[in-house]
Structures are given as C-alpha cells and as structure tokens.
Scaffold this active site. Structure first.
Site, mmCIF file in Angstrom:
data_model
loop_
_atom_site.group_PDB
_atom_site.id
_atom_site.type_symbol
_atom_site.label_atom_id
_atom_site.label_comp_id
_atom_site.label_asym_id
_atom_site.label_seq_id
_atom_site.Cartn_x
_atom_site.Cartn_y
_atom_site.Cartn_z
ATOM 1 N N LYS A 135 0.971 -1.267 0.141
ATOM 2 C CA LYS A 135 -0.012 0.082 -0.091
ATOM 3 C C LYS A 135 0.834 1.316 -0.042
ATOM 4 C CE LYS A 135 -3.009 2.841 3.053
ATOM 5 N NZ LYS A 135 -3.736 2.682 4.172
ATOM 6 N N ASP A 153 -7.059 1.509 0.538
ATOM 7 C CA ASP A 153 -7.210 1.880 1.955
ATOM 8 C C ASP A 153 -8.714 1.647 2.301
ATOM 9 O OD1 ASP A 153 -8.738 3.910 1.090
ATOM 10 O OD2 ASP A 153 -7.892 5.353 2.364
#
Length: 224
Positions: A135, A153
């Site tokens: 991420k 997210d």
C-alpha cells in the site's frame, strides 16, 4: 466477509463493472475536483517518510508532526545521524513510533547503499525497503507519477464493495479486481476520488445516498 453487491448490480440492471467504471470515475472527478493526497511534502524523500508515518494514524496527525521533522531531517543521512531514541521522540505522536523509527532508519540505509540516496519509483524496488508494504509503495509510486498498482485503503475497500466493483475483502484481491476494470491511466487518481467521496458522502455508517452523484449506479443505494 463484507457483503458483495456484484450480483445486486446485475439484478438492478446497473450493468457490469466495466460498463459502469467510466461513469463512476467521470462523475467523481467532477464532484471532487480537488481530490488529492492529504499528506504535505516537498520532496520524494518527504513523501516516502510521510506515507510511512501515516500507517495506523490519520493524515492530519502526520501533517502536524512533519513540518518540524522535515526541518530537522533533510537527507537520508540525517535520519541515521541521531540515536534511534531521538527519532522515536520526534515521531512519537504518530503512534507505533518504535516500529516506524526502525523502518525509517532501515529504509534510509537501503536508499544510501543501493539507490544513491534517492527514492526509487518502481514498485518492485519500493516494496523491498524496510517498513514499506505494498500500500505504501503504491502511494509513493503514484505520487511520483509512476502508478503501477491501485492503492486500497479503508475508503477504497468500502466503496469498491458498495459499488459492486469487487466481492472480495482482502486488499490485494480488491486491487486485482480494480486493475481488471479501471483504465491504467486512472490508477493513480481513482483512490483519491474514492477516498474523498468516502470522507464527504459515503460514510461507513450513514452514507448520504440522497446527495450521492453515484446513487443511480450504486447497487448498495439505500434509496431503492
């Protein structure tokens, strides 16, 4: 496992994911034309550190810490020149400060040893840095103008599920689902659009369906 709205989209006659994604992106781009990363930074190095610090805390909290932090630490060498306890104190307010300090210092060593002190832009290089998971790597690569994946997210996961773009709950699998339908040119901006829409309209508990520009495209709409 989160509820899947993929089949619901077809039941309501909203069309397949590939048929809706263009309109979704287009409408969100108009509705949230100011959507961009909330973290504040002035260099590639500051971007990387900011994203690393943002784990398990808010962007607002990180932005409170980084002005003083970036005045003190201007290069990879600066992060290694102080005792680890000092760096921990400087980032304490972001939470998980010991783990983050360890990751930051490890990353600075690798940057100096393997990348001449520069932040790499390739995803496969970024994920090898200590404390940098996929991420974080995706965020950094996208902000450097080299998006090679799609950031997933909390907001992106929730909205992707509600919009019937994925039936998965695992971020890696959600990213793969999105990559299959989202044009590569939109890989960088889609997460920003979904994040801002999640903050402003599609609340986790009380989504404002009546005010949503995607209501007629959304299989989880509470109005129907």
């Amino acid at each position: 496992m989160a509820r899947s709205y993929v089949a619901e989209a077809r039941r309501r006659g909203l069309g397949r994911r590939r048929e809706r994604i263009g309109q979704i992106i287009e409408r969100l781009a108009v509705e949230h034309e100011d959507a961009e990363i909330a973290l504040r930074f002035r260099s590639d190095l500051e971007l990387l550190v900011s994203v690393m610090l943002s784990a398990q805390t808010t962007d607002t909290n990180v932005n409170r810490v980084t002005p003083a932090l970036f005045r003190k630490y201007r290069s990879p060498e600066d992060y290694l020149a102080v005792p680890v306890e000092e760096l921990e104190r400087d980032i304490y307010a972001t939470g998980f400060f010991r783990q983050k300090a360890k990751g930051i210092r490890g990353t600075m060593r690798v940057l100096l040893e393997e990348y001449d002190g520069r932040v790499p832009s390739r995803l496969e290089d970024l994920v090898t840095l200590p404390g940098v998971a996929r991420k974080t790597a995706n965020v950094v690569a996208a902000e450097l103008g080299h998006a090679q994946g799609i950031v997933v997210d909390t907001h992106v996961r929730r909205l992707s599920q509600r919009l019937g773009l994925t039936r998965n709950d695992d971020p890696v699998k959600i990213e793969r689902d999105l990559q299959r339908v989202v044009p590569r040119a939109d890989w960088a901006r889609l997460p920003h659009l979904l994040i801002w829409h999640g903050r402003r309209v599609c609340d986790a508990r009380r989504p404002l369906c009546a005010d949503c520009v995607l209501e007629d495209l959304c299989p989880s709409s509470r109005l129907r």
